[in-house]
Every structure is written in C-alpha cells, then in structure tokens.
Motif scaffolding. Structure first.
Motif, PDB file in Angstrom:
ATOM      1  N   VAL A  20      -6.778   3.374  -0.909  1.00  9.42           N
ATOM      2  CA  VAL A  20      -7.216   2.949  -2.245  1.00  9.42           C
ATOM      3  C   VAL A  20      -6.798   1.521  -2.568  1.00  9.42           C
ATOM      4  N   VAL A  21      -5.684   1.050  -2.014  1.00  9.69           N
ATOM      5  CA  VAL A  21      -5.261  -0.323  -2.297  1.00  9.69           C
ATOM      6  C   VAL A  21      -6.233  -1.349  -1.726  1.00  9.69           C
ATOM      7  N   PRO A  22      -6.620  -1.265  -0.432  1.00 12.13           N
ATOM      8  CA  PRO A  22      -7.618  -2.219   0.071  1.00 12.13           C
ATOM      9  C   PRO A  22      -8.930  -2.168  -0.713  1.00 12.13           C
ATOM     10  N   ALA A  23      -9.326  -0.969  -1.135  1.00  9.74           N
ATOM     11  CA  ALA A  23     -10.558  -0.834  -1.915  1.00  9.74           C
ATOM     12  C   ALA A  23     -10.419  -1.562  -3.250  1.00  9.74           C
ATOM     13  N   ALA A  24      -9.275  -1.380  -3.913  1.00  9.79           N
ATOM     14  CA  ALA A  24      -9.050  -2.031  -5.207  1.00  9.79           C
ATOM     15  C   ALA A  24      -8.923  -3.545  -5.058  1.00  9.79           C
ATOM     16  N   VAL A  25      -8.364  -4.001  -3.952  1.00  8.72           N
ATOM     17  CA  VAL A  25      -8.261  -5.444  -3.700  1.00  8.72           C
ATOM     18  C   VAL A  25      -9.651  -6.058  -3.589  1.00  8.72           C
ATOM     19  N   ARG A  26     -10.564  -5.342  -2.947  1.00 10.00           N
ATOM     20  CA  ARG A  26     -11.938  -5.833  -2.856  1.00 10.00           C
ATOM     21  C   ARG A  26     -12.579  -5.944  -4.240  1.00 10.00           C
ATOM     22  N   VAL A  27     -12.272  -4.992  -5.100  1.00  8.74           N
ATOM     23  CA  VAL A  27     -12.784  -5.041  -6.467  1.00  8.74           C
ATOM     24  C   VAL A  27     -12.172  -6.216  -7.220  1.00  8.74           C
ATOM     25  N   LEU A  28     -10.875  -6.417  -7.048  1.00 10.91           N
ATOM     26  CA  LEU A  28     -10.202  -7.557  -7.688  1.00 10.91           C
ATOM     27  C   LEU A  28     -10.821  -8.880  -7.249  1.00 10.91           C
ATOM     28  N   ASN A  29     -11.105  -8.992  -5.959  1.00 15.86           N
ATOM     29  CA  ASN A  29     -11.723 -10.221  -5.445  1.00 15.86           C
ATOM     30  C   ASN A  29     -13.106 -10.435  -6.046  1.00 15.86           C
ATOM     31  N   ALA A  30     -13.851  -9.347  -6.220  1.00 15.47           N
ATOM     32  CA  ALA A  30     -15.169  -9.454  -6.840  1.00 15.47           C
ATOM     33  C   ALA A  30     -15.037  -9.908  -8.291  1.00 15.47           C
ATOM     34  N   ALA A  31     -14.044  -9.376  -8.994  1.00 16.81           N
ATOM     35  CA  ALA A  31     -13.810  -9.782 -10.380  1.00 16.81           C
ATOM     36  C   ALA A  31     -13.436 -11.258 -10.457  1.00 16.81           C
ATOM     37  N   ALA A  32     -12.573 -11.702  -9.534  1.00 21.32           N
ATOM     38  CA  ALA A  32     -12.178 -13.111  -9.511  1.00 21.32           C
ATOM     39  C   ALA A  32     -13.366 -14.012  -9.221  1.00 21.32           C
ATOM     40  N   GLU A  33     -14.228 -13.572  -8.322  1.00 15.93           N
ATOM     41  CA  GLU A  33     -15.429 -14.346  -7.995  1.00 15.93           C
ATOM     42  C   GLU A  33     -16.358 -14.422  -9.207  1.00 15.93           C
ATOM     43  N   LEU A  34     -16.474 -13.322  -9.925  1.00 12.81           N
ATOM     44  CA  LEU A  34     -17.303 -13.293 -11.130  1.00 12.81           C
ATOM     45  C   LEU A  34     -16.752 -14.244 -12.182  1.00 12.81           C
ATOM     46  N   HIS A  35     -15.439 -14.299 -12.280  1.00 10.86           N
ATOM     47  CA  HIS A  35     -14.779 -15.198 -13.246  1.00 10.86           C
ATOM     48  C   HIS A  35     -15.047 -16.652 -12.907  1.00 10.86           C
ATOM     49  N   GLY A  36     -14.893 -16.972 -11.628  1.00  7.52           N
ATOM     50  CA  GLY A  36     -15.159 -18.336 -11.167  1.00  7.52           C
ATOM     51  C   GLY A  36     -13.960 -19.256 -11.177  1.00  7.52           C
ATOM     52  N   GLY A  37     -12.989 -18.983 -12.033  1.00  4.18           N
ATOM     53  CA  GLY A  37     -11.814 -19.853 -12.101  1.00  4.18           C
ATOM     54  C   GLY A  37     -10.534 -19.103 -11.847  1.00  4.18           C
ATOM     55  N   LEU A  38     -10.636 -18.033 -11.069  1.00  2.24           N
ATOM     56  CA  LEU A  38      -9.493 -17.165 -10.818  1.00  2.24           C
ATOM     57  C   LEU A  38      -9.395 -16.874  -9.331  1.00  2.24           C
ATOM     58  N   LYS A  39      -8.157 -16.898  -8.811  1.00  4.03           N
ATOM     59  CA  LYS A  39      -7.971 -16.666  -7.379  1.00  4.03           C
ATOM     60  C   LYS A  39      -6.681 -15.896  -7.143  1.00  4.03           C
ATOM     61  N   PHE A  40      -6.766 -14.902  -6.294  1.00  9.43           N
ATOM     62  CA  PHE A  40      -5.588 -14.134  -5.888  1.00  9.43           C
ATOM     63  C   PHE A  40      -5.313 -14.384  -4.405  1.00  9.43           C
ATOM     64  N   ASP A  41      -4.075 -14.716  -4.102  1.00  9.92           N
ATOM     65  CA  ASP A  41      -3.631 -14.843  -2.715  1.00  9.92           C
ATOM     66  C   ASP A  41      -2.702 -13.667  -2.427  1.00  9.92           C
ATOM     67  N   TYR A  42      -3.043 -12.888  -1.411  1.00 12.36           N
ATOM     68  CA  TYR A  42      -2.315 -11.656  -1.131  1.00 12.36           C
ATOM     69  C   TYR A  42      -1.453 -11.773   0.125  1.00 12.36           C
ATOM     70  N   GLN A  43      -0.344 -11.068   0.087  1.00 18.67           N
ATOM     71  CA  GLN A  43       0.446 -10.862   1.302  1.00 18.67           C
ATOM     72  C   GLN A  43       0.808  -9.389   1.368  1.00 18.67           C
ATOM     73  N   ASN A  44       0.458  -8.750   2.474  1.00 23.59           N
ATOM     74  CA  ASN A  44       0.701  -7.321   2.640  1.00 23.59           C
ATOM     75  C   ASN A  44       2.062  -7.052   3.260  1.00 23.59           C
ATOM     76  N   PRO A  61       0.816  -1.221   0.000  1.00 18.77           N
ATOM     77  CA  PRO A  61       0.000   0.000   0.000  1.00 18.77           C
ATOM     78  C   PRO A  61       0.846   1.266   0.000  1.00 18.77           C
ATOM     79  N   GLY A  62       2.020   1.207   0.645  1.00 14.21           N
ATOM     80  CA  GLY A  62       2.907   2.357   0.650  1.00 14.21           C
ATOM     81  C   GLY A  62       2.463   3.449   1.601  1.00 14.21           C
ATOM     82  N   ASP A  63       2.429   4.677   1.104  1.00 12.63           N
ATOM     83  CA  ASP A  63       2.183   5.842   1.949  1.00 12.63           C
ATOM     84  C   ASP A  63       0.848   6.511   1.645  1.00 12.63           C
ATOM     85  N   GLY A  64       0.401   7.343   2.575  1.00 12.12           N
ATOM     86  CA  GLY A  64      -0.746   8.203   2.363  1.00 12.12           C
ATOM     87  C   GLY A  64      -1.990   7.460   1.924  1.00 12.12           C
ATOM     88  N   ILE A  65      -2.615   7.939   0.849  1.00 13.47           N
ATOM     89  CA  ILE A  65      -3.870   7.352   0.391  1.00 13.47           C
ATOM     90  C   ILE A  65      -3.697   5.947  -0.171  1.00 13.47           C
TER      91      ILE A  65
END
Length: 355
Positions: free
Chosen positions: A18-42, A10-14
C-alpha cells in the motif's frame, strides 16, 4: 517549487504494497499541483530487519530520520516478532523522540462506503479524535518481580505530566475553535481512576476559560464509546489520553465502515521535528503478498500529509478522488470487489486528474 524530503518506511506485511501505491498517488497529486515535489528515500526497517539484526532499526536511525521533513509509514508488526518488540523498537521511539505528541485520526463516512450503523444520520459522521501520543497509559515505567514463581507480580505505571496534558488539550481546543461546530468532547474515567483522570479533568476545566466559544463536555470513556455508536453525527472534536484515544479511534473506524481505511497522523505541532503519517490498519499478514490490500487508508493518510504542509485544497481534491473511486465498481475484496491494490490506486489517480 516547494520540495519536501520524505522518509518512506513501508514496514511489514501489506505496508510493502500500500505504501508504494500511495506514493504513486502522491506523485500524481504533486504533478497536478505543478509547484510541489517530494523526494523519497526508502528504509527497510521492519520485523525482518529485527530477525536479522536483533533490533527493529539501526542505532543511528533517529539521527537519520531527523534530516527529513516528513515520515511516511505503512505498518509495523509480523508473526514471529512479539508486538511489544516491534512497536517499542520502532514506532514508539519515533513518536517520542520527535515529540509527535498529537495523534490525529479523522472519523468520517465516505461516499461509497456503508456504515454498519442503521441510523439515518450515519452518513453525517465527520469528526476528528486528538489522542495524546507520548505518555499517559503507554509508559514503560514498571516491571516484574518474582518471575516464574507463584508470587510473580507485574506493575505498570501510567504517567501524566502537566506539560503533556496541557499541550494536547490546547491543540484539541484550538482545533475545535477553528471547526464548524466548535464542540469538544473530552474522554475521562475519573469515577474509577482516582489520580490521573481527576488531574486530566482539572486541566480540561481550567482550559475551558481560555476558549469560551468552544462548547466543551467531559464524558466517561465508557459512555463516550456508546455515544460513538448512538450519536456519532453530533461529534466534532474528541480528545483523549493515549489509551482512551487509541481504543476510541478503532471504534470510530469501525463505525465509519472499515478499520482498514482509517488514516492517522503523528504530529509535532511546533514542526521542530518531522511528523509521521501512518494508517490505522495493521500489517495484515494473512493477505500480505497477494496484491489485494486496500490502499485507501494509506492514500487518505497521504491526504493528511498534504493538509499538514498547507496543501489543503489539493488534499480536498484527493479525498474527492478517493470517494469517487469508492463509488465505482473498482473495489478491493474487503469492500466486496475484485480489484487489486494497484488497480484501486490507479483509479484514484484517474479520478484525481478528472477533478
């Protein structure tokens, strides 16, 4: 199921909003796809880490990051830590160690965002800038002598290698060859920079022979900056050195309506090393912590990450969801609305599911 290991910085400031928000969007996209998964480490490597440890990231940070498929970064830089410390201590070492020699930045007017240009063609702006990302003017070669005296002198050397220029130009030519318009505009300044720019021009002209179907022009960067304003709708693929590409893409972001929404990718085309995806905007310390930062730049950057892993159709769906959100009344204050970062990200997710 296709799975990807993602290092999240995430780095600094905003970036921390914005990174956690975008990660939630990415997870929604992966769920919509059905065959895609992201494993994150912060990883909490940032300017606060520097103030505590005297360095932007641990000594083994690059070894750690090398084990990931992708890097998702927010913003780097914060008051109290000089910019040359924060960037050269984290961002630039990652780019160079992992040979992320292509910095890719799309310039596109999105539905729901008005370009400051009054031209009737402003709505048709849709091009991409390929910026050389590993050498050029952003070299650490040089130094100072006679510091603190009237004779103090600073020397900064730019560095253009045949390998570095060739691989960046070739990427840009191939991108133009696969584009709709098959046009390439190369930024130069050979009328003023006597060694490196003629070298760049010569290599570009030589490579034209390999891509006869690409309409290619070399244009001085100052004239090209004017072209960005006067005729941006005519551009397709633009390629430039590290410095020229950096400056032109900020202008491009302004032309499309908001530098705060511009995405970017630092790419290792051979995929030998992880590529890194980060928006163009900075850490915006003046609004950090208020929950009102616009997450679109980070979400659009996530779209670029989807494209990179071969999920172009899903990426297109995400971009459509972004535009549908921008056309609604749900907008953060920078766009004239009152929505929070979370509300805007949630709206993108809702539109994504609506298809």
């Amino acid at each position: 199921m296709k799975g990807y290991q993602v290092a999240v910085l995430p780095g600094d400031g905003i970036g921390n909003e914005v990174v956690p928000a975008a990660v939630r969007v990415l997870n929604a996209a992966a769920e919509l796809h059905g065959g895609l998964k992201f494993d994150y480490q912060n990883f909490s490597w940032n300017c606060a880490y520097y103030l505590e440890h005297g360095r932007m990231m641990p000594e083994d940070a690059l070894d750690t990051l090398s084990t990931f498929d992708l890097i998702f970064l927010g913003a780097v830089g914060y008051p109290g830590v000089p910019d040359h410390i924060s960037l050269w201590g984290m961002l630039i070492p990652i780019r160079r160690h992992f040979q992320q020699y292509v910095n890719l930045r799309p310039v596109k007017t999105l539905r729901g965002v008005k370009s400051p240009l009054s031209s009737e063609h402003a709505k048709d702006i849709d091009f991409v800038v390929v910026r050389e990302n590993s050498e050029g003017e952003y070299s650490n070669m040089g130094g100072r002598i006679h510091e603190g005296t009237p004779f103090e002198t600073a020397v900064q050397l730019s560095y253009f290698s045949k390998m570095g220029v060739d691989r960046t130009l070739r990427y840009a030519f191939q991108l133009a060859q696969s584009s709709r318009r098959k046009r390439l505009m190369a930024a130069t300044k050979s009328n003023g920079i006597i060694h490196t720019m003629p070298f760049w021009d010569e290599m570009c002209k030589s490579m034209m022979n390999d891509y006869p179907d690409v309409e290619t022009r070399l244009m001085h960067v100052d004239a090209l900056a004017a072209y960005f304003v006067l005729h941006p709708e005519e551009l397709d693929v633009v390629v430039g050195s590290n410095l020229f590409g950096d400056i032109l893409t900020d202008l491009g972001a302004a032309v499309m309506g908001s530098i705060g929404m511009a995405p970017a990718a630092n790419i290792n085309p051979e995929r030998k090393y992880p590529s890194m995806f980060e928006p163009v905007h900075g850490s915006a310390p003046d609004i950090a912590g208020q929950g009102i930062a616009n997450p679109i730049g980070q979400i659009w950057t996530a779209k670029m990450m989807l494209d990179f892993i071969g999920e172009e159709e899903l990426g297109a769906q995400l971009l459509t969801a972004i535009e549908q959100t921008l056309q609604s009344e749900i907008k953060t204050p920078d766009l004239g609305g009152r929505a929070t970062t979370e509300e805007m990200a949630h709206a993108v997710i809702q539109n994504l599911y609506r298809k």
